[in-house]
Design an enzyme around this catalytic site. Structure first.
Site: not given
Ligand code: SAH
Length: 270
Positions: A43, A65, A179
């Site tokens: 990713d 991602k 995040m």
């Protein structure tokens, strides 16, 4: 079957932790697996230095991602992994940090197991560990930070965060928020409404362990403004709690590191 180390055989699919970015923070086992794979699905968070370790004859597939920008959806990724394994490939699924922390690993493990494919995990250094190392602090502190909570603030577009703020607003805990940059205003509001002090120390580490690493320190009530203005677009980890406080020795270390980075950038190319 390919032997990768004494007593170990290829498990058809390996979910491998790539660590926070610095290739020196990759485990020796991860490096061996990458070297013995026939295909690597990785990713976007896997650092370029780690990708450089993939041998040239190994097929490399970016399934890229990054929060809000999925180039392939999870079901497609699961399917690609299963198809490659069924075709007899030695599959490495290379994931940023540790595969078991906010890495959608369960879906991939389940997809493999349902297809009758054996799948194993090689752990990696998670972003919270890299960030605390960069800050020169400990994630726990005897008597003061007795609990460490890994939490993600990632929401699907348009959805409000549904976190249990009361449970998170514990002054004796360290919060490691993954995040969380774009949700910083909601995080600060939620924690303060649940009783966390506005002057609780907060540190944000962007691109931890990479040359472009940036550290930003603030306090909870000032976090929304700082998160918007102080950092760039790289992945960032938020640490909230007494362990995020800066002391003089740490401040000196950070200033020296910043100076070294600036000088390195100014050095003429050989
Ligand atoms: N499995 C990964 C986390 C994936 S979720 C791990 O164990 O680290 C992605 C989030 O991890 C990013 O949005 C960011 O919050 C954090 N992250 C990953 N790499 C990072 C890095 N080098 N520096 C700071 N945060 C990072």
């Amino acid at each position: 079957m390919t032997k990768i180390a004494k007593g170990e055989v290829w498990g058809e699919v390996w979910l491998v932790g790539a660590g926070p970015g610095d290739p020196d923070l990759l485990t020796r086992k991860a490096e061996r697996l990458i070297g013995a794979a026939s295909v690597v699905f990785h990713d976007a968070l896997v650092g370029p230095g780690v990708l450089d370790l993939i041998p040239a004859d190994v097929r490399r597939v970016s399934v890229g991602k990054r929060a809000g920008r999925h180039s392939k959806d999870q079901k497609t990724i699961d399917q690609l992994i299963v198809e490659a394994a069924l075709a007899g490939e030695r599959v490495v699924r290379l994931k940023g940090g540790d595969p078991s922390i906010f890495g959608r690993s369960m879906e991939e493990l389940t997809a493999c197991r349902e297809a009758g494919i054996s799948v194993r995990i090689c752990p990696g250094i998670t972003a919270a560990s890299a960030a605390s190392a960069s800050l020169g602090t400990s994630l726990t502190l005897r008597g003061l930070a007795r609990r460490l909570t890994f939490v993600t603030a990632h929401t699907k577009k348009g959805q409000l965060l549904a976190l249990d703020w009361q449970a998170l607003a514990d002054p004796q805990a360290t919060l490691a928020i993954y995040m969380g940059k774009s949700s910083a205003p909601e995080i600060a509001k939620g924690l303060m409404e649940a009783g966390m002090a506005g002057d609780t120390p907060v540190a944000m580490v962007e691109n931890a362990s990479l040359p472009e690493e940036k550290i930003f320190r603030t306090r909870l009530d000032l976090l929304p403004l700082g998160a918007k203005t102080a950092l760039g677009s790289g992945p960032a980890l938020l640490l909230i709690g007494c362990i995020a406080e800066r002391n003089e020795e740490v401040a000196l270390h950070e200033a020296k590191a910043e100076l070294a980075r600036t000088l390195a950038q100014q050095e003429p190319e050989a």
